[in-house]
Design a protein around this motif. Structure first.
Motif, mmCIF file in Angstrom:
data_model
loop_
_atom_site.group_PDB
_atom_site.id
_atom_site.type_symbol
_atom_site.label_atom_id
_atom_site.label_comp_id
_atom_site.label_asym_id
_atom_site.label_seq_id
_atom_site.Cartn_x
_atom_site.Cartn_y
_atom_site.Cartn_z
ATOM 1 N N UNK A 1 0.845 -1.193 0.000
ATOM 2 C CA UNK A 1 0.000 0.000 0.000
ATOM 3 C C UNK A 1 0.877 1.237 0.000
ATOM 4 N N UNK A 2 0.465 2.266 -0.744
ATOM 5 C CA UNK A 2 1.170 3.545 -0.778
ATOM 6 C C UNK A 2 0.341 4.585 -0.045
ATOM 7 N N UNK A 3 0.995 5.388 0.792
ATOM 8 C CA UNK A 3 0.355 6.462 1.548
ATOM 9 C C UNK A 3 0.956 7.784 1.107
ATOM 10 N N UNK A 4 0.111 8.702 0.617
ATOM 11 C CA UNK A 4 0.569 9.999 0.095
ATOM 12 C C UNK A 4 -0.069 11.104 0.919
ATOM 13 N N UNK A 5 0.754 11.981 1.489
ATOM 14 C CA UNK A 5 0.269 13.112 2.275
ATOM 15 C C UNK A 5 0.467 14.410 1.500
#
Length: 785
Positions: free
Chosen positions: A272-276
């Protein structure tokens, strides 16, 4: 060995529970006995427990479970039992629980309050949860049908509809079955259930309405050599454990494309990729790009602008593992990605102060993202055209981050030319004596750009119409200030009725109190004058200078007053992207991350608004703002131009921002901070004592300062001067009173984050430092006002 509580109930398992209260005496939570019926209880689950002498039922989260005979525990007679699991909220991943413990310790906040802040209220309440019935043919349904004494025509229609459906489409929603079979009620299906011919199960799902905007999917551009180097270096770390990276790239260098390629690497690895992103304003455009680039992936979006049902829906989708691409603002760092699934964390515009939370827990989203990546064992990439000096320091001095640089814009794009205008000199060219906010150079450039079909961004980082309200008679000297704060009131305007004058009111931007603009001076009875800067006044002047600009139509204002929710941002940016809106005027919301090829001109009305604030980060913020907003133009085939009006054209922050020279600015600013012992060379914490009585606030602050100084003296024994903890104060905050509460501050400086954290933990355990209503503790503050 077994423990026994009242009633002779054997206890084999204990649970440390963080209750959602400001209980700070027990950093790992309160210890409860776990009844045998809950023997499978695990960390991260929500429970109900009795609290206090009255055994008031409260909710909390299990921090960890412990075998009763594995370590010393409270006396069996004093143990209370966990009452039950609580609600339908999914359990919090163990890594998030561990993250909460770190936040609680480092940012000096009770762990229960920390965990409560990490889970949206909508998730706890189950907002938007709908229970639906799903129907399928029972095993052996044919035999049950043959044995049935009487089957009506409607029942046979229901059986036929189910039998005609592919097995993969069953079970089917009861409402859909009724429609397929032409049933008017649920009664025929209920009779089939009673006869054992069909089965029915109830499922709870979260439903929410959405407005999904996709941008057109362009072909993936060919990576430049520099971009490919970054993708290869960071991409190699996916699945290889924790690593920390800083991507410094000029505006328009293609940082977003680097993010896209790294997201692909994580997804291809089954992670999973998390982008802020720092602002809600950036989620529509960034979210649209993600949807376009990864059409086969479901994208979860998390930010405070969602409705309660949307927040609950998105949270549950992430928690259940149904999405592998998560994007959002600051709080999205708490997305409940299952343990072992997080593949990369990306923090865009990592320098932005919006990542800092201003209420307990006062965490910094960027630093929490780094810690989250450490716990998940995955790479974290911080990206910016104007990195925070903390991140730059970590990459260049401490070597804690790998530094990657993109010095050139993407192929076909050029950095904008930036013209710094001395506004004091410019004002001499005005043909009349009226106060103008746009000088001849900027006003002329706006007209030329509009005439040639370009779009314009105009920035003034100050809300409202004007920031000074005073008596028209200078001899009187009256200046309108907030009755509850040590600050001036700001004049705002309301939309004017057709043919009428705009109504005006005043607001305090600290306590949010409002009232009508007075018609006369309360001291001498003469008239009131309103002057100073505000983005509403810029909008008014643009309308007067350029009649083709119609507020709300071809010109939009973007600030905290005009953009009430995420839908407003969707509308504004969508209309600007389609070319319906020719000019955006706004505050810092328009200064970061936006990418519109039609923008040929950026104007900064006054670059000095933050430069002279009593804050050592004032120059850094000014450089970032000027550089970022200038970078919004020149992203299409046409060259971009930025005009920066200032009364301090020789200030290094403005001069070097115009030259796109971050590295020279960072070198000079870091050298200055090293000489004065300021962050990032040292780590800072700030305790603000608040009270309705100025005298009590001062006395309490003095007492706290003495206690902290004594603690520092003990901690400094055996250390070199460079390793000392320093305590200074108390002294009044720059804004000494807010919302009828006087404010005194005590500052603590330490050589490292570890030594500062150890000192704060010791002061907290000793009871010297007790965060709460009376004392606010801010670790690594980004603003000192």
């Amino acid at each position: 060995m077994s423990l026994f509580a009242p009633g002779d109930r054997t206890v084999a398992l204990l649970a440390q529970v963080a209750v959602e209260r400001s209980v700070d005496r027990y950093p790992d939570g309160l210890t409860y006995a776990v009844p045998a019926t809950l023997a499978d209880l695990r960390a991260g689950e929500r429970v109900r427990v009795p609290l206090g002498r009255g055994d008031t039922p409260v909710e909390g989260i299990v921090v960890r479970t412990i075998a009763a005979d594995s370590e010393p525990a409270p006396s069996a007679a004093r143990l209370k039992f966990v009452e039950s699991r609580s609600g339908d909220a999914p359990p919090m991943p163990a890594q998030l629980v561990e993250l909460a413990r770190w936040i609680s310790a480092y940012y000096v906040c009770p762990v229960g309050m920390t965990l409560a802040a990490m889970t949206p209220a909508a998730v706890k309440r189950g907002t938007g949860t709908v229970t639906r019935a799903f129907v399928d043919l029972a095993s052996g349904w044919e035999a049950a049908l043959a044995a049935a004494k009487r089957v009506s025509a409607q029942q046979r229609a229901a059986i036929g509809a189910l039998h005609a459906m592919p097995a993969g489409d069953r079970p089917v929603d009861l409402r859909e079955l009724r429609e397929r079979a032409g049933l008017g009620t649920d009664e025929p299906v209920k009779r089939l259930v009673a006869a054992g011919i069909v089965t029915i199960e109830r499922r709870s799902t979260v439903e929410a309405s959405w407005r999904a905007e996709r941008v057109l999917a362009d072909a993936e551009p060919e990576l430049t050599t520099a971009q490919r180097s970054v993708v290869d270096a960071v991409g190699a770390a996916v699945g290889a454990g924790f690593s920390q990276h800083l991507l410094f790239g000029v505006t328009g260098a293609g940082k977003t494309e680097v993010y896209m390629r790294l997201i692909r690497r994580a997804l291809d690895a089954g992670r999973t990729a998390l982008v802020l992103v720092p602002e809600i304003a950036l989620t529509p455009q960034t979210g649209g790009r993600l949807l376009a680039r990864f059409p086969g992936e479901r994208v979860a979006i998390l930010h405070s602008g969602l409705t309660a049902a949307q927040r609950n829906q998105q949270w549950n989708l992430v928690s259940s593992g149904q999405v592998r691409l998560v994007m959002g603002a600051r709080s999205a760092v708490f997305a409940p990605v299952p343990d072992g699934q997080l593949g990369i964390v990306i923090v865009d515009e990592e320098h932005d102060s919006s990542y800092k939370q201003d209420q307990m827990p006062r965490y910094h989203g960027r630093d929490v993202a780094i810690r989250r990546a450490q716990l998940a064992g995955c790479p974290v990439l911080l990206g910016s055209a104007t990195p925070s000096l903390e991140s730059w320091f970590n990459a260049t001095e401490r070597k804690a981050s790998a530094l990657h640089v993109l010095r050139e814009r993407a192929p076909g794009l050029r950095l904008p030319s930036v013209q710094v205008v001395d506004f004091a000199e410019e004002r001499r060219r005005f043909p009349d004596q009226r106060v103008h906010l746009l000088g001849p150079t900027l006003a002329g450039a706006v007209q030329t750009t509009l005439d040639t079909g370009g779009q314009v961004l105009i920035l003034l980082n100050r809300r409202g119409y004007a920031n000074y309200i005073a008596c028209a008679d200078a001899r009187c000297g009256w200046l309108m200030r907030c009755d509850r704060c040590d600050a001036g009131m700001i004049c705002h305007t309301l939309p004017s009725p057709a043919g009428g004058a705009a109504a005006r009111y005043v607001r305090c931007h600290h306590c949010q109190s409002e009232q009508r603009l007075p018609r006369e001076c309360p001291q001498c009875g003469r008239g009131i004058t309103v002057f100073g800067l505000g983005v509403q006044r810029v909008e008014e002047e643009l309308t007067r200078l350029h009649p083709a600009l119609v507020p709300g139509s071809t010109m939009l204002r973007i600030d905290a007053d005009s953009m009430q929710d995420a839908e407003d941002f969707h509308d504004a940016l969508g209309r600007f992207g389609r070319g319906e809106v020719r000019l955006l005027v706004g505050t810092q919301m328009i200064a970061k991350g936006l990418d519109f090829p039609g923008v040929r001109l950026v104007g900064v009305v006054n670059a000095d608004t933050a430069l002279n604030l009593p804050d050592f980060r004032a120059a850094e913020r000014t450089f970032q703002l000027v550089s970022q907003v200038s970078g919004r133009c020149g992203r299409g085939a046409d060259a971009g131009r930025a005009i920066v009006q200032t009364f301090q054209p020789d200030a290094p922050a403005i001069r070097l921002a115009a030259a796109h020279d971050f590295e020279s600015f960072a070198a000079g600013e870091l050298d200055m901070r090293r000489k004065f012992g300021l962050p990032p060379w040292k780590r800072m914490a700030r305790a603000v004592v608040r009270d309705e009585s100025e005298e009590r606030a001062r006395e309490d602050a003095e007492s706290l300062a003495r206690a902290l100084a004594a603690a520092a003296e003990r901690a400094n024994v055996g250390r070199t001067p460079e390793e000392h903890i320093q305590v200074s104060g108390p002294f009044p905050c720059p804004i000494a009173r807010i919302a009828d509460r006087w404010r005194m501050q005590v500052e603590m400086m330490a050589p490292t984050a570890a030594s500062l954290g150890k000192f704060l933990t010791s002061a907290r355990n000793e009871g010297t430092l007790r965060p709460g209503e009376a004392v606010a503790v801010d670790v690594d503050p980004v603003a000192l006002m």
